[in-house]
Design a protein around this motif. Structure first.
Motif, PDB file in Angstrom:
ATOM      1  N   ARG A  38       0.810  -1.208   0.000  1.00  0.00           N
ATOM      2  CA  ARG A  38       0.000   0.000   0.000  1.00  0.00           C
ATOM      3  C   ARG A  38       0.848   1.265   0.000  1.00  0.00           C
ATOM      4  O   ARG A  38       0.854   2.009   0.979  1.00  0.00           O
ATOM      5  N   PRO A  39       1.554   1.528  -1.068  1.00  0.00           N
ATOM      6  CA  PRO A  39       2.349   2.762  -1.111  1.00  0.00           C
ATOM      7  C   PRO A  39       1.449   3.987  -1.029  1.00  0.00           C
ATOM      8  O   PRO A  39       0.351   3.986  -1.601  1.00  0.00           O
ATOM      9  N   ALA A  40       1.892   5.001  -0.306  1.00  0.00           N
ATOM     10  CA  ALA A  40       1.045   6.154  -0.047  1.00  0.00           C
ATOM     11  C   ALA A  40       1.035   7.145  -1.206  1.00  0.00           C
ATOM     12  O   ALA A  40       0.168   8.000  -1.269  1.00  0.00           O
ATOM     13  N   SER A  41       2.009   7.056  -2.084  1.00  0.00           N
ATOM     14  CA  SER A  41       2.041   7.998  -3.193  1.00  0.00           C
ATOM     15  C   SER A  41       2.699   7.340  -4.394  1.00  0.00           C
ATOM     16  O   SER A  41       3.305   6.281  -4.283  1.00  0.00           O
ATOM     17  N   GLN A  42       2.589   8.025  -5.518  1.00  0.00           N
ATOM     18  CA  GLN A  42       3.144   7.483  -6.746  1.00  0.00           C
ATOM     19  C   GLN A  42       4.670   7.310  -6.650  1.00  0.00           C
ATOM     20  O   GLN A  42       5.222   6.333  -7.129  1.00  0.00           O
ATOM     21  N   GLU A  43       5.331   8.303  -5.997  1.00  0.00           N
ATOM     22  CA  GLU A  43       6.787   8.216  -5.859  1.00  0.00           C
ATOM     23  C   GLU A  43       7.203   6.985  -5.060  1.00  0.00           C
ATOM     24  O   GLU A  43       8.119   6.267  -5.426  1.00  0.00           O
ATOM     25  N   VAL A  44       6.482   6.770  -3.934  1.00  0.00           N
ATOM     26  CA  VAL A  44       6.805   5.610  -3.116  1.00  0.00           C
ATOM     27  C   VAL A  44       6.540   4.342  -3.912  1.00  0.00           C
ATOM     28  O   VAL A  44       7.350   3.411  -3.929  1.00  0.00           O
ATOM     29  N   ALA A  45       5.402   4.315  -4.608  1.00  0.00           N
ATOM     30  CA  ALA A  45       5.036   3.150  -5.405  1.00  0.00           C
ATOM     31  C   ALA A  45       6.148   2.819  -6.389  1.00  0.00           C
ATOM     32  O   ALA A  45       6.598   1.676  -6.492  1.00  0.00           O
ATOM     33  N   ALA A  46       6.624   3.839  -7.093  1.00  0.00           N
ATOM     34  CA  ALA A  46       7.665   3.615  -8.084  1.00  0.00           C
ATOM     35  C   ALA A  46       8.918   3.083  -7.416  1.00  0.00           C
ATOM     36  O   ALA A  46       9.555   2.157  -7.912  1.00  0.00           O
ATOM     37  N   PHE A  47       9.261   3.621  -6.254  1.00  0.00           N
ATOM     38  CA  PHE A  47      10.505   3.216  -5.622  1.00  0.00           C
ATOM     39  C   PHE A  47      10.440   1.824  -5.008  1.00  0.00           C
ATOM     40  O   PHE A  47      11.416   1.093  -5.014  1.00  0.00           O
ATOM     41  N   VAL A  48       9.265   1.437  -4.483  1.00  0.00           N
ATOM     42  CA  VAL A  48       9.196   0.121  -3.850  1.00  0.00           C
ATOM     43  C   VAL A  48       8.864  -0.977  -4.854  1.00  0.00           C
ATOM     44  O   VAL A  48       8.655  -2.111  -4.483  1.00  0.00           O
ATOM     45  N   GLY A  49       8.811  -0.669  -6.132  1.00  0.00           N
ATOM     46  CA  GLY A  49       8.699  -1.706  -7.143  1.00  0.00           C
ATOM     47  C   GLY A  49       7.289  -2.015  -7.613  1.00  0.00           C
ATOM     48  O   GLY A  49       7.017  -3.104  -8.097  1.00  0.00           O
ATOM     49  N   THR A  50       6.383  -1.070  -7.440  1.00  0.00           N
ATOM     50  CA  THR A  50       5.046  -1.239  -8.009  1.00  0.00           C
ATOM     51  C   THR A  50       5.148  -0.782  -9.463  1.00  0.00           C
ATOM     52  O   THR A  50       5.236   0.406  -9.734  1.00  0.00           O
ATOM     53  N   GLU A  51       5.178  -1.746 -10.367  1.00  0.00           N
ATOM     54  CA  GLU A  51       5.530  -1.394 -11.743  1.00  0.00           C
ATOM     55  C   GLU A  51       4.342  -0.832 -12.521  1.00  0.00           C
ATOM     56  O   GLU A  51       4.508  -0.028 -13.414  1.00  0.00           O
ATOM     57  N   THR A  52       3.158  -1.277 -12.171  1.00  0.00           N
ATOM     58  CA  THR A  52       1.992  -0.792 -12.895  1.00  0.00           C
ATOM     59  C   THR A  52       1.292   0.281 -12.068  1.00  0.00           C
ATOM     60  O   THR A  52       0.822   0.006 -10.966  1.00  0.00           O
ATOM     61  N   VAL A  53       1.273   1.491 -12.564  1.00  0.00           N
ATOM     62  CA  VAL A  53       0.564   2.589 -11.901  1.00  0.00           C
ATOM     63  C   VAL A  53      -0.278   3.282 -12.975  1.00  0.00           C
ATOM     64  O   VAL A  53       0.257   3.821 -13.936  1.00  0.00           O
TER      65      VAL A  53
END
Lengths: 233, 361
Positions: free
Chosen positions: B227-242
């Protein structure tokens, strides 16, 4: 060429016979240059360390001063010091001119920039992160300095040797402030000048060989210490 | 839980720019806080502040609930912690003396030094190297020495600054699992800074994501990842599809999010109809199927697409599918050869509604 072989032969004879005049000259050379080197270490290593570790206003100026000092012609040091120590000069009341003390002061002024400059380079070549690491293991300021000196011990030894080498072989300042008085302020370099001007090349060569041997001995000692400090793989 | 360390409105300005700006961050006793972020995120500055070697421009650092006075003599407080850096930075002496360094600083008695150093040389498996000159050690041996040198101090706080970054993969794996068990056995509180999310996941009890000097998110590692809190965090923790989308329908917590014309993703979460969201999906949550296998999956989401890109990640492959919108999935080498994945081939991407994480916009 003959004069060279003759000189070496005479040097050996003088050394082996333990000529008292010669011993006195060698002894005074070692005492004067040795004292000047010790004093230059006391000032130069802390000063070099300060310049290597800190960034402060006026640092560039100080660096310029040290760099200029490293290449300072000994005769200029001799000249300036003579003016100060002259009987009517600002320090004339000390009656120091033509004494071994004046020679020590002159050589101290020559050696200090050399020791400072080389120690600065010695400390500056250490990884700056080493300081952070040692503080991060609980080092006090003094303990940190002690570790840095230990880590840079071989380059620091080079600084000491460079200082000693610079003064044991210089002639310009000691002849001016020492006066080359036989039995009082005559050292190896000034004795060589005197003997050469008199045309007694044999004796001059003998003194030259001894001077070279001293310089070689000092460097050999340094090399041995460096070999000892190097890890065996 | 009691906090060993707490940062309050901490601001560090370096060269006229804020290098660190932390509203609130705590390190609790006995836990390992992993701090991840890209290079230049302020991780090293954070560590310097925690090591009491960088004075904050503003704000407070509390140690055991008491504010640290950076203007005073911090030696006794500094001696409660130990630092391990990316490079081992060993002194030019034996392994034994290197490990003893911090104990010598603390003027611990010789017999006690011997006992403790030998103990830790043993625990890190480098007893045989005790008499060796540090400059002859391999990278792994040197880093073990550096870790022993810090652990022998039994610090209240262990600061680890990318200690595994320079090691080769097998050495890194071994050392990481050893350090993990040592930290748990000894109950040592640690702050572990890294730019590698796998390392952070393996060592961290808690994770803080840093960027531009700020902590963007903190929490349990799996939670931050899922559950990344933002797009930046998502990108950094490896959530590839946003994917940007709009919530079109909501029924008993099941949301219908439109991500492309006529393309709807089912997600579980809370949101109101009509709101803008980012749909986040981790590649390991996506299963790739051949079109005829679609019925075999119980997942709610199925999208038919064509293979747009395949890149080799070593152990597995990263497959990008064009389904009218891009979806990234991982595939093992076996599945790649079984399904004969190739560019332009039709495939179905399948994933559960619970695997979808929504970030409100």
């Amino acid at each position: 060429m003959d004069v060279i072989w003759e000189g070496i032969g005479q040097a050996l004879r003088l050394i082996l016979s333990g000529d008292p005049d010669l011993l006195q000259i060698v002894f005074l050379s070692l005492v004067v240059s040795g004292s000047a080197t010790v004093l230059s270490i006391i000032v130069g290593i802390p000063y070099g360390t300060l310049l290597a570790l800190n960034r402060f206003a006026g640092r560039s100026f100080m660096l310029g001063l040290v760099n200029t000092g490293m290449g300072m012609p000994p005769v200029v040091v001799g000249l300036v010091l003579s003016i100060f120590l002259w009987r009517s000069g600002p320090l004339g009341f000390l009656n120091m001119l033509y004494t071994p003390v004046a020679m020590v002061v002159a050589q101290f002024l020559i050696a200090t920039p050399i020791v400072t400059g080389v120690s600065m380079a010695a400390i500056a070549q250490l990884d700056p992160k080493l300081r952070l690491q040692m503080l991060g293991l609980g080092a006090s300021r003094l303990q940190l300095l002690w570790v840095l000196f230990q880590e840079a011990r071989l380059p620091l030894l080079t600084a000491v040797m460079a200082g000693f080498g610079g003064v044991i072989s210089e002639v310009g300042s000691v002849i001016m402030v020492g006066g080359n008085i036989k039995g009082q302020t005559r050292v190896l370099t000034t004795a060589i000048v005197t003997e050469t001007s008199r045309g007694s090349f044999g004796l001059a060569m003998a003194l030259g060989v001894i001077l070279l041997a001293l310089a070689f001995g000092a460097n050999l000692l340094l090399t041995l210490l460096q070999q000892k400090g190097r890890p065996v793989r | 839980m009691t906090a060993l360390l707490e940062m309050r409105d901490l601001l560090v300005i370096l060269n006229g720019k804020p290098a660190l700006d932390i509203k609130s961050l705590m390190v609790e006793k006995g836990e390992t806080l992993a701090v991840i972020g890209p290079n230049g995120a302020g991780k090293s500055t954070l560590l310097k502040v925690l090591a009491l070697l960088q004075k904050p421009s503003q704000g407070q650092l509390l140690l055991d609930g008491k504010p640290v006075r950076f203007s005073g003599n911090l030696l006794s407080q500094r001696r409660r912690l130990a630092l391990v850096m990316q490079q081992p930075l060993l002194r030019g002496t034996t392994t034994f003396e290197n490990v003893a360094t911090g104990l010598r600083f603390r003027r611990v008695l010789g017999s006690e030094v011997r006992r403790r150093v030998e103990d830790w040389l043993g625990r890190l498996g480098i007893s045989l190297l005790a008499a060796r000159h540090a400059h002859t050690l391999s990278g792994g041996e040197a880093q073990r020495t550096s870790l022993a040198r810090a652990l022998v101090l039994q610090p209240d706080l262990l600061l680890l600054d990318e200690p595994f970054a320079d090691l080769d993969p097998p050495t890194r794996e071994d050392l990481m699992s050893e350090i993990r068990s040592i930290l748990h056995e000894t109950g040592t509180t640690a702050v572990f800074v890294t730019h590698d999310r796998d390392e952070a996941l393996r060592l961290g009890d808690r994770l803080a994501v840093m960027m531009d000097g700020r902590v963007l998110q903190e929490g349990r590692p799996q939670e931050v990842l899922a559950r990344p809190a933002s797009q930046e965090v998502a990108a950094f923790v490896g959530t590839e599809t946003v994917l940007p989308g709009v919530v079109r329908n909501e029924q008993q917590g099941l949301l219908d999010v439109e991500v492309a014309p006529e393309k709807h993703v089912a997600a579980v979460g809370r949101s109101t109809v009509g709101s803008q969201v980012l749909v986040c999906l981790r590649p390991e949550e996506v299963t790739l199927l051949e079109p005829h296998q679609e019925g075999h999956s119980s997942a709610r989401n199925h999208f038919l697409g064509t293979v747009q890109e395949v890149s080799d990640l070593g152990l597995f492959l990263r497959v990008t599918l064009d389904c009218g919108f891009p979806i990234v999935a991982y595939a093992t080498r076996i599945s790649v050869s079984e399904m004969a994945i190739a560019l332009g081939q039709p495939l179905v991407a399948s994933f559960k509604a619970t695997a979808v994480h929504l970030i409100p916009q």
